[in-house]
Design a protein around this motif. Structure first.
Motif: not given
Length: 314
Positions: A162-184
């Motif tokens: 129950e607690r893990l489900t709550y934490v998962a629903n409130n977890s934030y993952g942020y990302m900063l890519p270097r290469d937009l061409y690669y990402l595309r």
């Protein structure tokens, strides 16, 4: 009751943390041209990937998550004998089939575990609980850290789930890519239209980087910055603010798609470290998984934490 955790390889956590807490890793096979990698968070394998300098060719890589049969073998040959309950935490089901594979494997595991344990003289039932972290890369880490804490506190499986489900629903993952061409290019390879050609060309020409967020199974841009260095400073500064505001799990995980020795030199990182030290929050540093690097490009940064729902303030 003996309890432990299993994760898939794309969950970014330090190898020392995984070993300390006996966390099993479900591997992902990655093929780039003629090079084959077993992505199981082994630092040596990650180093081999980086040393080969595959660069832009990685966007065409083929990845194969742990299959249903592989998950069954891991559990029936090892985990059901060593544990009485295992919490399987996976990358968000909206971005990978691994969650579906684990759920399908669980049916056979729970059907056949008893004969395996009886043959080995291991008494009692076996429990397996599958939790979708609803995030990816470092964003999956808070739920894993919380699972370890709850197991150490001898909480009951139902309360842990129950607690893990709550934490998962409130977890934030942020990302900063270097290469937009690669990402595309990688997005195009996977049939993902979230990074268009025009955006990639314009962003690269003006050195504009998107700040991406994984939250409750959804991934997409929540801000933009000019230049990677400024982006890192902005991202780390924002996370430091969230740390001071209070977290649901006293841990922040940062993963980097390159040599970890470069991480402390990024603008804003010292401020994030100071905020964590001042508030008693554990700062976990991990290399990005090989799977992560082939999907978003080398040199990217991801940060994960769990907090009450809040508006994005970039």
């Amino acid at each position: 009751m003996r309890m432990s955790v299993a994760i898939d390889a794309s969950c970014d956590l330090p190898q020392a943390f995984l070993q300390e807490h006996g966390i099993a890793v479900m591997p992902i096979a990655v093929r780039v041209d003629n090079a084959l990698f077993k992505d199981d968070r082994n630092p040596a394998e990650i180093r081999r990937f980086l040393d080969l300098k595959l660069g832009s060719r990685s966007h065409s890589a083929e990845t194969e998550p742990c299959s249903v049969e592989d998950v069954q073998r891991l559990f029936l040959e090892k985990l059901v004998l060593e544990q009485d309950c295992v919490f399987c935490l996976t990358i968000t089901a909206t971005r990978s089939p691994i969650n579906e594979h684990v759920i399908k494997a669980s049916f056979a595991i729970l059907k056949h575990y008893r004969e395996v344990r009886e043959k080995a003289g291991v008494p009692g039932p076996f429990l397996m609980r599958v939790v979708d972290t609803r995030s990816l890369f470092a964003g999956s880490a808070p739920a894993v850290v919380e699972a370890v804490r709850l197991i150490q506190a001898d909480e009951q499986p139902a309360a842990i789930r129950e607690r893990l489900t709550y934490v998962a629903n409130n977890s934030y993952g942020y990302m900063l890519p270097r290469d937009l061409y690669y990402l595309r290019a990688r997005a195009k390879k996977k049939g993902d239209r979230s990074v268009g050609l025009f955006s990639a060309v314009l962003g690269s020409a003006l050195d504009i980087k998107p700040l991406l967020r994984g939250y409750r199974g959804e991934t997409g841009p929540v801000g933009k910055v000019r230049g990677f260095e400024h982006g890192a400073e902005t991202l780390f500064g924002y996370v430091a603010q969230r740390v001071r505001a209070g977290l649901l799990v006293p841990a922040v995980c940062v993963s980097y798609g390159g040599d970890l020795s470069e991480l402390p030199g990024l603008p804003g990182y010292a401020g994030l470290r100071e905020a964590c030290e001042a508030t008693g929050v554990r700062l976990l540093e991990a290399p990005m998984s090989i799977t992560g690097m082939v999907n978003v490009g080398e040199g990217a940064v991801t940060v994960g934490f769990a907090a009450e729902e809040h508006a994005v303030e970039f």
